[in-house]
Design a protein around this motif. Structure first.
Motif, PDB file in Angstrom:
ATOM      1  N   ASN A 262       0.949  -1.340   0.059  1.00  0.00           N
ATOM      2  CA  ASN A 262      -0.085  -0.026   0.085  1.00  0.00           C
ATOM      3  C   ASN A 262       0.842   1.179   0.049  1.00  0.00           C
ATOM      4  N   GLY A 263       2.005   1.106  -0.765  1.00  0.00           N
ATOM      5  CA  GLY A 263       2.830   2.570  -0.810  1.00  0.00           C
ATOM      6  C   GLY A 263       3.747   2.487  -0.006  1.00  0.00           C
ATOM      7  N   ILE A 264       4.030   1.500   1.025  1.00  0.00           N
ATOM      8  CA  ILE A 264       4.935   1.753   2.228  1.00  0.00           C
ATOM      9  C   ILE A 264       5.901   0.827   1.830  1.00  0.00           C
ATOM     10  N   GLU A 265       7.330   1.128   1.825  1.00  0.00           N
ATOM     11  CA  GLU A 265       8.248   0.161   1.533  1.00  0.00           C
ATOM     12  C   GLU A 265       8.464  -0.755   2.807  1.00  0.00           C
ATOM     13  N   VAL A 266       8.259  -2.195   2.238  1.00  0.00           N
ATOM     14  CA  VAL A 266       8.429  -3.195   3.320  1.00  0.00           C
ATOM     15  C   VAL A 266       9.572  -4.028   3.085  1.00  0.00           C
ATOM     16  N   PHE A 267      10.070  -4.053   1.961  1.00  0.00           N
ATOM     17  CA  PHE A 267      11.537  -4.944   1.720  1.00  0.00           C
ATOM     18  C   PHE A 267      12.287  -4.298   0.708  1.00  0.00           C
ATOM     19  N   ARG A 268      13.516  -4.218   0.860  1.00  0.00           N
ATOM     20  CA  ARG A 268      14.280  -3.815  -0.274  1.00  0.00           C
ATOM     21  C   ARG A 268      15.617  -4.505  -0.395  1.00  0.00           C
ATOM     22  N   ALA A 269      15.984  -5.052  -1.531  1.00  0.00           N
ATOM     23  CA  ALA A 269      17.224  -5.882  -1.914  1.00  0.00           C
ATOM     24  C   ALA A 269      18.102  -5.345  -2.762  1.00  0.00           C
ATOM     25  N   ASP A 270      19.443  -5.156  -2.647  1.00  0.00           N
ATOM     26  CA  ASP A 270      20.474  -4.684  -3.490  1.00  0.00           C
ATOM     27  C   ASP A 270      20.987  -5.946  -4.319  1.00  0.00           C
ATOM     28  N   PHE A 271      21.031  -5.858  -5.288  1.00  0.00           N
ATOM     29  CA  PHE A 271      21.641  -7.243  -6.059  1.00  0.00           C
ATOM     30  C   PHE A 271      23.199  -6.871  -6.681  1.00  0.00           C
ATOM     31  N   HIS A 272      23.963  -7.976  -6.781  1.00  0.00           N
ATOM     32  CA  HIS A 272      25.197  -7.806  -7.145  1.00  0.00           C
ATOM     33  C   HIS A 272      25.630  -8.693  -8.232  1.00  0.00           C
ATOM     34  N   PRO A 273      26.653  -8.843  -8.822  1.00  0.00           N
ATOM     35  CA  PRO A 273      26.988  -9.522 -10.047  1.00  0.00           C
ATOM     36  C   PRO A 273      27.187 -11.079  -9.752  1.00  0.00           C
ATOM     37  N   ALA A 274      27.139 -11.436  -8.320  1.00  0.00           N
ATOM     38  CA  ALA A 274      27.469 -12.918  -8.264  1.00  0.00           C
ATOM     39  C   ALA A 274      25.787 -13.422  -8.043  1.00  0.00           C
ATOM     40  N   ILE A 275      24.868 -12.729  -7.958  1.00  0.00           N
ATOM     41  CA  ILE A 275      23.585 -13.304  -8.040  1.00  0.00           C
ATOM     42  C   ILE A 275      23.236 -14.044  -9.386  1.00  0.00           C
ATOM     43  N   ALA A 276      22.771 -15.286  -9.378  1.00  0.00           N
ATOM     44  CA  ALA A 276      22.395 -16.187 -10.572  1.00  0.00           C
ATOM     45  C   ALA A 276      21.309 -15.563 -11.289  1.00  0.00           C
ATOM     46  N   ALA A 277      21.246 -15.998 -12.706  1.00  0.00           N
ATOM     47  CA  ALA A 277      19.934 -15.706 -13.696  1.00  0.00           C
ATOM     48  C   ALA A 277      18.746 -16.090 -13.144  1.00  0.00           C
ATOM     49  N   ASN A 278      17.740 -15.215 -13.454  1.00  0.00           N
ATOM     50  CA  ASN A 278      16.257 -15.497 -12.887  1.00  0.00           C
ATOM     51  C   ASN A 278      16.235 -15.501 -11.515  1.00  0.00           C
ATOM     52  N   PRO A 279      16.571 -14.556 -10.720  1.00  0.00           N
ATOM     53  CA  PRO A 279      16.611 -14.486  -9.143  1.00  0.00           C
ATOM     54  C   PRO A 279      15.373 -14.588  -8.689  1.00  0.00           C
ATOM     55  N   LEU A 280      15.344 -15.632  -7.751  1.00  0.00           N
ATOM     56  CA  LEU A 280      14.095 -15.606  -6.811  1.00  0.00           C
ATOM     57  C   LEU A 280      14.430 -15.202  -5.417  1.00  0.00           C
ATOM     58  N   ILE A 281      13.457 -14.305  -5.012  1.00  0.00           N
ATOM     59  CA  ILE A 281      13.781 -13.695  -3.508  1.00  0.00           C
ATOM     60  C   ILE A 281      12.527 -14.033  -2.994  1.00  0.00           C
ATOM     61  N   SER A 282      12.696 -14.778  -1.431  1.00  0.00           N
ATOM     62  CA  SER A 282      11.589 -14.746  -0.790  1.00  0.00           C
ATOM     63  C   SER A 282      11.794 -14.163   0.644  1.00  0.00           C
ATOM     64  N   PHE A 283      10.894 -13.521   1.082  1.00  0.00           N
ATOM     65  CA  PHE A 283      10.830 -12.818   2.373  1.00  0.00           C
ATOM     66  C   PHE A 283       9.622 -12.735   3.081  1.00  0.00           C
ATOM     67  N   THR A 284       9.633 -12.163   4.375  1.00  0.00           N
ATOM     68  CA  THR A 284       8.206 -12.130   5.018  1.00  0.00           C
ATOM     69  C   THR A 284       8.012 -10.605   5.465  1.00  0.00           C
ATOM     70  N   THR A 285       6.719 -10.583   5.604  1.00  0.00           N
ATOM     71  CA  THR A 285       6.048  -9.197   6.163  1.00  0.00           C
ATOM     72  C   THR A 285       5.009  -9.544   6.820  1.00  0.00           C
ATOM     73  N   VAL A 286       4.513  -8.727   7.529  1.00  0.00           N
ATOM     74  CA  VAL A 286       3.187  -8.581   8.600  1.00  0.00           C
ATOM     75  C   VAL A 286       2.237  -8.202   7.973  1.00  0.00           C
ATOM     76  N   ALA A 287       0.866  -8.963   7.986  1.00  0.00           N
ATOM     77  CA  ALA A 287      -0.043  -8.353   7.223  1.00  0.00           C
ATOM     78  C   ALA A 287      -0.842  -7.358   7.885  1.00  0.00           C
ATOM     79  N   THR A 288      -1.014  -6.144   7.510  1.00  0.00           N
ATOM     80  CA  THR A 288      -1.515  -4.974   8.527  1.00  0.00           C
ATOM     81  C   THR A 288      -2.862  -4.687   7.918  1.00  0.00           C
ATOM     82  N   GLU A 289      -3.128  -4.417   6.510  1.00  0.00           N
ATOM     83  CA  GLU A 289      -4.210  -4.097   6.033  1.00  0.00           C
ATOM     84  C   GLU A 289      -4.424  -4.580   4.604  1.00  0.00           C
ATOM     85  N   SER A 290      -5.797  -4.487   4.094  1.00  0.00           N
ATOM     86  CA  SER A 290      -6.146  -4.983   2.602  1.00  0.00           C
ATOM     87  C   SER A 290      -5.500  -4.187   1.695  1.00  0.00           C
ATOM     88  N   GLY A 291      -5.044  -4.404   0.421  1.00  0.00           N
ATOM     89  CA  GLY A 291      -4.475  -3.414  -0.457  1.00  0.00           C
ATOM     90  C   GLY A 291      -3.572  -4.114  -1.494  1.00  0.00           C
TER      91      GLY A 291
END
Lengths: 211, 106
Positions: free
Chosen positions: B54-83
């Protein structure tokens, strides 16, 4: 990872294939979806005979393109062709491999079997020696599988992309320092046919993820 | 535009921990490889993934050259409101891709 469509990277190709499936192309201005409904079970039956020639799924797609769509054939191992065969293969996931045996196909099966048993390359190894005799052991820390091609085209982490069974076979042939067959050559298709026949009854897991 | 697959639970209870997954098709060319003639292949990677809820940044990741092709990122956040959960990848050669999914919080 493999069975979860949200994390299987090969799904990126499957989605591309789905888009290509519905796109009109060629002089006939036809899309795959204009003729074909579901393709469930199709990938489990290939390679198969097509007017007395043995063709694999990729070649069969190209035959449809040139004969029905009047479009140029896609290059083997191209992103488009892999996407289409992954999309078709995905629809057979979980179905047993069902290679038909016939009198007509027997010479192809025999020559595929002969290739599997033939020693080749500077290391003078046959496929059988590792994939039957030493299956379950380790090669350079990795388990040696029984060479059942149940998940092709596969997303191989080493390739960082999708590749066909023929690409994987080239890998083994280079490993024993043999001259690999050309993509789409009859020798490769016969070997593919034998391997699929050998894995008959096993469930297809296309698109698989392998190290 | 690149193809991306995201996984966001369609519904959740307030306070639940959500597992989010973002997979995107990208070559992630490192910039260290050379062609057969010895020329350096220019770097072409994703530099950043930002996830907003809902417009609020909850996750940010910087990528670097050693990351493989077709990157998959998995992370968690807390459900606060619909949106709306929005993912935005940016990278070299003006690469930019966005993907979003709705979420209902009860």
């Amino acid at each position: 990872m493999q069975n979860d469509d949200a994390t299987n990277p090969a799904m990126l190709w499957v989605l591309d294939g789905e888009a290509l499936w519905g796109r009109r192309t060629g002089a006939a201005d036809k899309a795959c979806a204009d003729c074909h409904q579901g393709m469930q079970g199709v990938a489990a039956r290939y390679p198969a005979l097509h007017s007395e020639k043995l063709v694999n799924l990729d070649q069969r797609i190209n035959l449809c393109r040139t004969e029905q769509q009047k479009a140029p054939a896609l290059q083997l191992e191209s992103r488009e062709l892999l996407a289409l065969s992954a999309y078709i293969g995905r629809q057979s996931r979980g179905l047993p491999i069902d290679i038909a045996e016939s009198e007509q196909a027997k010479p192809f099966l025999d020559s595929g079997r002969a290739a599997f048993n033939r020693r080749q390359g500077q290391l003078n190894l046959s496929c059988t020696q590792c994939h039957v005799g030493l299956a379950g052991n380790k090669l350079a820390g990795n388990p040696i599988p029984q060479a059942h091609p149940t998940g092709y085209p596969i997303y191989r982490l080493e390739w960082q992309g999708l590749g066909s069974l023929q690409r994987r076979l080239r890998n083994c042939m280079i490993g024993v320092r043999a001259e690999p067959y050309a993509y789409g050559s009859p020798e490769f298709v016969e070997l593919e046919y034998y391997l699929m026949w050998r894995a008959r009854g096993m469930k297809l897991e296309t698109p698989a993820v392998r190290p | 535009m690149a193809r991306a697959i995201i996984q966001v639970p369609a519904r959740a209870k307030r306070g639940d921990i959500l597992e989010l997954r973002a997979l995107i098709g990208h070559v992630m060319e490192t910039g260290f490889r050379r062609t057969e003639s010895g020329a350096l292949v220019p770097r072409d990677i994703i530099r950043q993934l930002v996830c907003t809820y809902n417009g609020i940044e909850v996750f940010r990741a910087d990528f670097h050259p050693a990351i493989a092709a077709n990157p998959l990122i998995s992370f968690t956040t807390v459900a606060t409101e619909s949106g709306k959960m929005e993912f935005r990848w940016t990278g070299d050669n003006d690469f930019s891709a966005t993907e979003s999914a709705p979420i209902t919080v009860e």
